[in-house]
Design an enzyme around this catalytic site. Structure first.
Site, PDB file in Angstrom:
ATOM      1  N   THR A  25       0.833  -1.201   0.000  1.00 17.79           N
ATOM      2  CA  THR A  25       0.000   0.000   0.000  1.00 17.79           C
ATOM      3  C   THR A  25       0.863   1.244   0.000  1.00 17.79           C
ATOM      4  O   THR A  25       1.796   1.364   0.799  1.00 17.79           O
ATOM      5  CB  THR A  25      -0.921  -0.059   1.244  1.00 17.79           C
ATOM      6  OG1 THR A  25      -1.875  -1.087   1.016  1.00 17.79           O
ATOM      7  CG2 THR A  25      -1.612   1.252   1.505  1.00 17.79           C
ATOM      8  N   ALA A 178      -5.918 -11.830   3.438  1.00 18.77           N
ATOM      9  CA  ALA A 178      -4.911 -11.907   4.507  1.00 18.77           C
ATOM     10  C   ALA A 178      -4.952 -10.660   5.387  1.00 18.77           C
ATOM     11  O   ALA A 178      -5.728  -9.724   5.163  1.00 18.77           O
ATOM     12  CB  ALA A 178      -3.515 -12.057   3.881  1.00 18.77           C
ATOM     13  N   TYR A 181      -8.025  -7.971   6.720  1.00 20.60           N
ATOM     14  CA  TYR A 181      -9.013  -7.241   5.925  1.00 20.60           C
ATOM     15  C   TYR A 181     -10.266  -8.131   5.754  1.00 20.60           C
ATOM     16  O   TYR A 181     -10.306  -9.260   6.261  1.00 20.60           O
ATOM     17  CB  TYR A 181      -8.393  -6.754   4.611  1.00 20.60           C
ATOM     18  CG  TYR A 181      -7.268  -5.774   4.906  1.00 20.60           C
ATOM     19  CD1 TYR A 181      -7.557  -4.457   5.270  1.00 20.60           C
ATOM     20  CD2 TYR A 181      -5.931  -6.174   4.928  1.00 20.60           C
ATOM     21  CE1 TYR A 181      -6.538  -3.566   5.612  1.00 20.60           C
ATOM     22  CE2 TYR A 181      -4.912  -5.286   5.266  1.00 20.60           C
ATOM     23  CZ  TYR A 181      -5.222  -3.985   5.611  1.00 20.60           C
ATOM     24  OH  TYR A 181      -4.217  -3.110   5.965  1.00 20.60           O
TER      25      TYR A 181
HETATM   26  C1  LIG Z   1       4.518  -0.312   3.294  1.00 17.26           C
HETATM   27  C2  LIG Z   1       3.876  -1.666   3.233  1.00 17.26           C
HETATM   28  C3  LIG Z   1       2.604  -1.784   2.682  1.00 17.26           C
HETATM   29  C4  LIG Z   1       1.975  -3.033   2.598  1.00 17.26           C
HETATM   30  N1  LIG Z   1       0.741  -3.134   1.985  1.00 17.26           N
HETATM   31  C5  LIG Z   1       0.191  -4.359   1.752  1.00 17.26           C
HETATM   32  C6  LIG Z   1      -0.979  -4.507   0.943  1.00 17.26           C
HETATM   33  O1  LIG Z   1      -1.540  -3.548   0.388  1.00 17.26           O
HETATM   34  N2  LIG Z   1      -1.467  -5.757   0.773  1.00 17.26           N
HETATM   35  C7  LIG Z   1      -0.882  -6.859   1.338  1.00 17.26           C
HETATM   36  O2  LIG Z   1      -1.361  -7.976   1.158  1.00 17.26           O
HETATM   37  N3  LIG Z   1       0.254  -6.736   2.080  1.00 17.26           N
HETATM   38  C8  LIG Z   1       0.812  -5.533   2.276  1.00 17.26           C
HETATM   39  N4  LIG Z   1       2.014  -5.427   2.951  1.00 17.26           N
HETATM   40  C9  LIG Z   1       2.704  -6.656   3.398  1.00 17.26           C
HETATM   41  C10 LIG Z   1       3.741  -7.094   2.366  1.00 17.26           C
HETATM   42  O3  LIG Z   1       3.124  -7.503   1.155  1.00 17.26           O
HETATM   43  C11 LIG Z   1       4.577  -8.279   2.894  1.00 17.26           C
HETATM   44  O4  LIG Z   1       3.700  -9.328   3.192  1.00 17.26           O
HETATM   45  C12 LIG Z   1       5.375  -7.950   4.135  1.00 17.26           C
HETATM   46  O5  LIG Z   1       6.145  -6.767   3.957  1.00 17.26           O
HETATM   47  C13 LIG Z   1       6.312  -9.101   4.508  1.00 17.26           C
HETATM   48  O6  LIG Z   1       7.166  -9.422   3.420  1.00 17.26           O
HETATM   49  P1  LIG Z   1       8.719  -8.974   3.456  1.00 17.26           P
HETATM   50  O7  LIG Z   1       9.316  -9.651   4.679  1.00 17.26           O
HETATM   51  O8  LIG Z   1       9.318  -9.421   2.181  1.00 17.26           O
HETATM   52  O9  LIG Z   1       8.714  -7.495   3.641  1.00 17.26           O
HETATM   53  C14 LIG Z   1       2.641  -4.185   3.082  1.00 17.26           C
HETATM   54  C15 LIG Z   1       3.925  -4.048   3.634  1.00 17.26           C
HETATM   55  C16 LIG Z   1       4.549  -2.820   3.696  1.00 17.26           C
HETATM   56  C17 LIG Z   1       5.951  -2.736   4.270  1.00 17.26           C
END
Ligand SMILES: Cc1cc2nc3c(=O)[nH]c(=O)nc-3n(C[C@H](O)[C@H](O)[C@H](O)COP(=O)(O)O)c2cc1C
Length: 366
Positions: A25, A178, A181
């Site tokens: 997001t 997930a 939401y």
């Molecule tokens: C700034 C930010 C915004 C996120 N927005 C969403 C989103 O819109 N939808 C979603 O399913 N996960 C969202 N996430 C979660 C990420 O998709 C991801 O699952 C999470 O960062 C863990 O993965 P990573 O360890 O590679 O960062 C967001 C994470 C961050 C850091």
């Protein structure tokens, strides 16, 4: 390295490699939800940076209560579709596929262009406080418990949004099931205290997800890629576990597959985290055991551990979140053997916008 960098078939997509940009997001659309130039530049950077698949941020689906954040993009009208079309074309021109993540906020509702009243499975507020990086709200509102008409309206929104996604040229759809939401809230015994056919047993709590997938599949056709992101935890409750444990999660994955999902996308703090009230399996382990559904895994995958994940989950795409935010060219950097930066949470301050990220980058290079 070659095992992740070769082109793969994923559901109906031929992808350049096994790396996917995780949905993130950015609260950077116009106030009416129209995707703009800054977003096009943003998503194009990940495609140019080598990600085989780009998954967009959570995008709202109706002019009721689906929007959860100010400046969140929507996909509900012609202007939204036109904005996304530009983004899709630029991502395609750079050689990547792109899925839109369709999201209904449910009670995790901080701002909405159309209504002040959140709706949710039950009149239960999320735990803790609203997320400061997504807005200025300091308290959750109590959501209205959804009527059967509200449920039908939400499903119809997902269906229309899916048709709009096809019109915009997206290669596929990821439903947001997930992180607390709406669709995830129905699964959760904390959020869902209903006593009708959408609450109680896991089969009932799954009903809206199954009905949504079936309804979308009926309109998008059998060849359009459709999947769902799944977690137990919510952004407002990092410890939630299904009372039905591992067997319950397997039941969810099988149910969404049988309803017509091509893929599931598991997300957790760490791909390998023992996720359930019993045993030591992770969400990804259980999803990988289910036949007939493709898999995306997510959670702390980085430049050093990705070969292990690629080997242990040989059919899965690897979705990268924070490391991608820090390095939009993460995949190209890996290919070139260049340094990968850690994410600095200052990039998301005071709000998680693209403009604040750019300001942060300017400061680093000054
Ligand atoms: C700034 C930010 C915004 C996120 N927005 C969403 C989103 O819109 N939808 C979603 O399913 N996960 C969202 N996430 C979660 C990420 O998709 C991801 O699952 C999470 O960062 C863990 O993965 P990573 O360890 O590679 O960062 C967001 C994470 C961050 C850091």
């Amino acid at each position: 390295m070659s095992d992740v960098m070769h082109s793969v078939q994923f559901a109906n997509q031929k992808l350049a490699n096994r790396f996917a940009l995780a949905p993130m997001t950015r609260t950077s659309a116009e106030a009416d939800g129209t995707p703009n130039q800054a977003m096009a530049d943003h998503y194009e950077a990940y495609a140019k940076g080598g990600f085989g698949l780009v998954i967009t941020e959570g995008t709202y689906t109706d002019n009721g209560a689906s929007q959860g954040y100010g400046n969140q993009p929507g996909i509900i009208n012609d202007a939204h579709v036109a904005g996304w079309k530009t983004i899709v074309e630029r991502v395609h021109a750079a050689g990547s596929s792109i899925f839109v993540q369709l999201m209904h906020a449910g009670s995790q509702f901080q701002a909405n262009h159309y209504t002040d009243q959140p709706i949710a499975p039950s009149a239960v507020k999320p735990k803790g406080s609203p997320l400061g990086i997504y807005g200025d709200q300091t308290e959750w509102k109590t959501p209205k418990s959804m009527t059967l008409e509200d449920i039908q309206f939400a499903i119809a929104g997902f269906v229309q949004a899916s048709q709009n996604a096809q019109a915009a040229g997206f290669d596929g759809i990821e439903l947001h099931g997930a992180n607390g939401y709406l669709l995830n809230q129905f699964l959760s015994t904390y959020f869902n205290q209903r006593e009708d056919s959408y609450g109680g047993s896991l089969e009932n709590r799954l009903r809206i997800m199954v009905e949504t997938i079936k309804a979308i599949r009926a309109v998008v056709g059998k060849d359009f890629t459709l999947g769902i992101r799944l977690s137990q935890v919510a952004v407002t409750d990092p410890d939630y576990q299904l009372p039905e444990g591992e067997a319950g999660f397997r039941q969810i994955v099988e149910a969404v597959r049988d309803a017509g999902a091509d893929f599931v996308h598991t997300t957790d703090g760490d791909v390998r985290r023992a996720a359930f009230i019993e045993g030591d399996k992770s969400l990804a382990d259980v999803a990988a055991e289910v036949q007939g559904v493709a898999l995306i895994i997510n959670g702390d995958i980085d430049e050093t551990n990705h070969p292990d994940f690629a080997a242990d989950y040989p059919q899965a795409l690897l979705a990268i979140g924070k490391k991608a935010l820090a390095n939009p060219d993460f995949v190209q950097r890996l290919k070139d053997g260049k340094e990968i930066m850690d994410m600095d949470f200052a990039m998301l301050q005071p709000k998680a916008t693209i403009a604040n990220e750019q300001a942060w980058r300017r400061k680093q290079s000054a």
